[in-house]
Enzyme design. Structure first.
Site, PDB file in Angstrom:
ATOM      1  N   ASP A  17      -6.003  -0.072  -1.113  1.00  0.00           N
ATOM      2  CA  ASP A  17      -6.865  -0.907  -1.940  1.00  0.00           C
ATOM      3  C   ASP A  17      -8.071  -1.440  -1.192  1.00  0.00           C
ATOM      4  OD1 ASP A  17      -5.220  -2.767  -0.325  1.00  0.00           O
ATOM      5  OD2 ASP A  17      -6.233  -4.302  -1.513  1.00  0.00           O
ATOM      6  N   GLY A  52       0.771  -1.244   0.000  1.00  0.00           N
ATOM      7  CA  GLY A  52       0.000   0.000   0.000  1.00  0.00           C
ATOM      8  C   GLY A  52       0.797   1.287   0.000  1.00  0.00           C
ATOM      9  N   GLU A  69       4.481   4.088   5.975  1.00  0.00           N
ATOM     10  CA  GLU A  69       3.234   3.314   5.909  1.00  0.00           C
ATOM     11  C   GLU A  69       2.162   4.076   5.139  1.00  0.00           C
ATOM     12  OE1 GLU A  69       1.585   0.838   5.907  1.00  0.00           O
ATOM     13  OE2 GLU A  69       1.749  -0.474   7.642  1.00  0.00           O
ATOM     14  N   ASP A  70       1.173   3.343   4.661  1.00  0.00           N
ATOM     15  CA  ASP A  70       0.056   3.998   3.979  1.00  0.00           C
ATOM     16  C   ASP A  70      -0.969   4.526   4.984  1.00  0.00           C
ATOM     17  OD1 ASP A  70      -0.729   1.440   4.776  1.00  0.00           O
ATOM     18  OD2 ASP A  70      -1.504   0.832   2.828  1.00  0.00           O
ATOM     19  N   ARG A 127      -6.001   1.065  -6.099  1.00  0.00           N
ATOM     20  CA  ARG A 127      -4.703   1.585  -5.671  1.00  0.00           C
ATOM     21  C   ARG A 127      -4.266   2.768  -6.527  1.00  0.00           C
ATOM     22  NH1 ARG A 127      -2.276  -1.919  -1.972  1.00  0.00           N
ATOM     23  NH2 ARG A 127      -2.644  -4.130  -2.317  1.00  0.00           N
ATOM     24  N   PHE A 137     -13.603   3.521   5.599  1.00  0.00           N
ATOM     25  CA  PHE A 137     -12.720   2.681   4.810  1.00  0.00           C
ATOM     26  C   PHE A 137     -12.337   3.474   3.573  1.00  0.00           C
ATOM     27  CE2 PHE A 137     -11.161  -0.491   1.951  1.00  0.00           C
ATOM     28  CZ  PHE A 137     -10.403  -1.287   2.797  1.00  0.00           C
ATOM     29  N   VAL A 138     -11.037   3.672   3.395  1.00  0.00           N
ATOM     30  CA  VAL A 138     -10.595   4.533   2.299  1.00  0.00           C
ATOM     31  C   VAL A 138      -9.758   3.774   1.273  1.00  0.00           C
ATOM     32  CG1 VAL A 138     -10.683   6.681   3.619  1.00  0.00           C
ATOM     33  CG2 VAL A 138      -8.600   5.294   3.684  1.00  0.00           C
ATOM     34  N   ASP A 175      -4.239   2.237  11.277  1.00  0.00           N
ATOM     35  CA  ASP A 175      -5.647   2.050  11.606  1.00  0.00           C
ATOM     36  C   ASP A 175      -5.734   1.521  13.043  1.00  0.00           C
ATOM     37  OD1 ASP A 175      -8.349   1.558  11.481  1.00  0.00           O
ATOM     38  OD2 ASP A 175      -8.300   0.305   9.714  1.00  0.00           O
TER      39      ASP A 175
HETATM   40  P1  IMP Z   1      -3.745  -1.710  11.041  1.00  0.00           P
HETATM   41  O1  IMP Z   1      -5.165  -1.940  11.416  1.00  0.00           O
HETATM   42  O2  IMP Z   1      -3.243  -0.395  11.608  1.00  0.00           O
HETATM   43  O3  IMP Z   1      -2.883  -2.865  11.430  1.00  0.00           O
HETATM   44  O4  IMP Z   1      -3.729  -1.552   9.476  1.00  0.00           O
HETATM   45  C1  IMP Z   1      -3.132  -2.523   8.730  1.00  0.00           C
HETATM   46  C2  IMP Z   1      -3.235  -2.357   7.266  1.00  0.00           C
HETATM   47  O5  IMP Z   1      -4.588  -2.519   6.878  1.00  0.00           O
HETATM   48  C3  IMP Z   1      -2.809  -1.028   6.680  1.00  0.00           C
HETATM   49  O6  IMP Z   1      -1.433  -0.927   6.473  1.00  0.00           O
HETATM   50  C4  IMP Z   1      -3.562  -1.082   5.360  1.00  0.00           C
HETATM   51  O7  IMP Z   1      -2.830  -1.835   4.408  1.00  0.00           O
HETATM   52  C5  IMP Z   1      -4.833  -1.798   5.723  1.00  0.00           C
HETATM   53  N1  IMP Z   1      -5.919  -0.846   5.984  1.00  0.00           N
HETATM   54  C6  IMP Z   1      -6.349  -0.386   7.169  1.00  0.00           C
HETATM   55  N2  IMP Z   1      -7.362   0.494   7.012  1.00  0.00           N
HETATM   56  C7  IMP Z   1      -7.561   0.590   5.671  1.00  0.00           C
HETATM   57  C8  IMP Z   1      -8.470   1.363   4.858  1.00  0.00           C
HETATM   58  O8  IMP Z   1      -9.305   2.171   5.312  1.00  0.00           O
HETATM   59  N3  IMP Z   1      -8.351   1.166   3.508  1.00  0.00           N
HETATM   60  C9  IMP Z   1      -7.453   0.323   2.947  1.00  0.00           C
HETATM   61  N4  IMP Z   1      -6.592  -0.399   3.667  1.00  0.00           N
HETATM   62  C10 IMP Z   1      -6.647  -0.272   5.018  1.00  0.00           C
HETATM   63 MG    MG Z   2      -0.489  -1.659   4.592  1.00  0.00          MG
END
Ligand code: IMP
Ligand code: MG
Length: 183
Positions: A162, A47, A102-103, A168, A155-156, A106
């Site tokens: 993606d 991402g 990081e992208d 993407r 959710f973005v 969350d």
């Molecule tokens: P985490 O919940 O912080 O561990 O997020 C892990 C990964 O989930 C991120 O690096 C993204 O690749 C993916 N992700 C989390 N939220 C979103 C969203 O809103 N859209 C797309 N991918 C997401």
């Molecule tokens: Mg990611």
């Protein structure tokens, strides 16, 4: 993009907003690291690639670019926050300054795992730059040193992010209203 798909997307960040913010981040990071020998920029596959490339073009300090590939099982699966490394770094980061790119942060589970993992390799310093920050959904507290934008609990997609590997390549960031549940 077909119309029925466009209907599900609501633009949150425009190309211009993203371009401007990435330039600001690049300038700030370059200033903060000015005088260092080398920065290792570690982009998290897949991402963050779009963001990392654009950001790296705005850096005026010497850097190497490397990638780490991960696959996370997601916040709803058990055990929580288990992340698997699918592609490890090529560069040895011992005693190096590392910027993890990081992208989106969350729940924080992925970043938490990555930080712990990279720290065991004894970098000289380790900071995090995330394009997006979704603080409302945090499960574990993680340090985010540089952030592009804070966004609400949606959710973005776009600019690298993606939904089931799609969207993407959008040049904007959009909230996706999914027809069916399950991400
Ligand atoms: P985490 O919940 O912080 O561990 O997020 C892990 C990964 O989930 C991120 O690096 C993204 O690749 C993916 N992700 C989390 N939220 C979103 C969203 O809103 N859209 C797309 N991918 C997401
Ligand atoms: Mg990611």
């Amino acid at each position: 993009m077909p119309d029925e798909e466009a209907n599900q997307l609501e633009i949150l960040l425009t190309r211009e907003q993203i371009y401007q913010r990435v330039a600001e981040l690049g300038e700030k990071i370059s200033k903060d690291y000015s005088g260092i020998e080398e920065l290792i920029v570690v982009a998290v596959l897949r991402g963050s690639v779009y963001f990392a490339v654009d950001l790296s073009r705005r850096l005026s300090i010497p850097f190497s670019l490397d990638f780490i590939g991960i696959s996370s099982y997601g916040a709803t699966s058990y055990p929580l926050g288990i992340v698997r490394i699918t592609k490890d770094l090529d560069i040895n980061i011992v005693q190096k300054h590392v910027l993890l790119v990081e992208d989106i942060v969350d729940t924080g589970l992925t970043l938490n795992y990555l930080i712990k993992n990279l720290k065991t390799r004894n970098p000289k310093s380790l900071r995090v730059c995330s394009f997006l920050d979704l603080p409302g959904r945090r499960i574990v507290e993680v340090p985010v040193d540089y952030r592009g934008f804070e966004i609400p609990d949606l959710f973005v997609v776009g600019y690298g992010l993606d939904f089931q590997e799609r969207y993407r390549n959008l040049e904007v960031v959009a909230a996706l209203k999914k027809n069916r549940s399950g991400t």
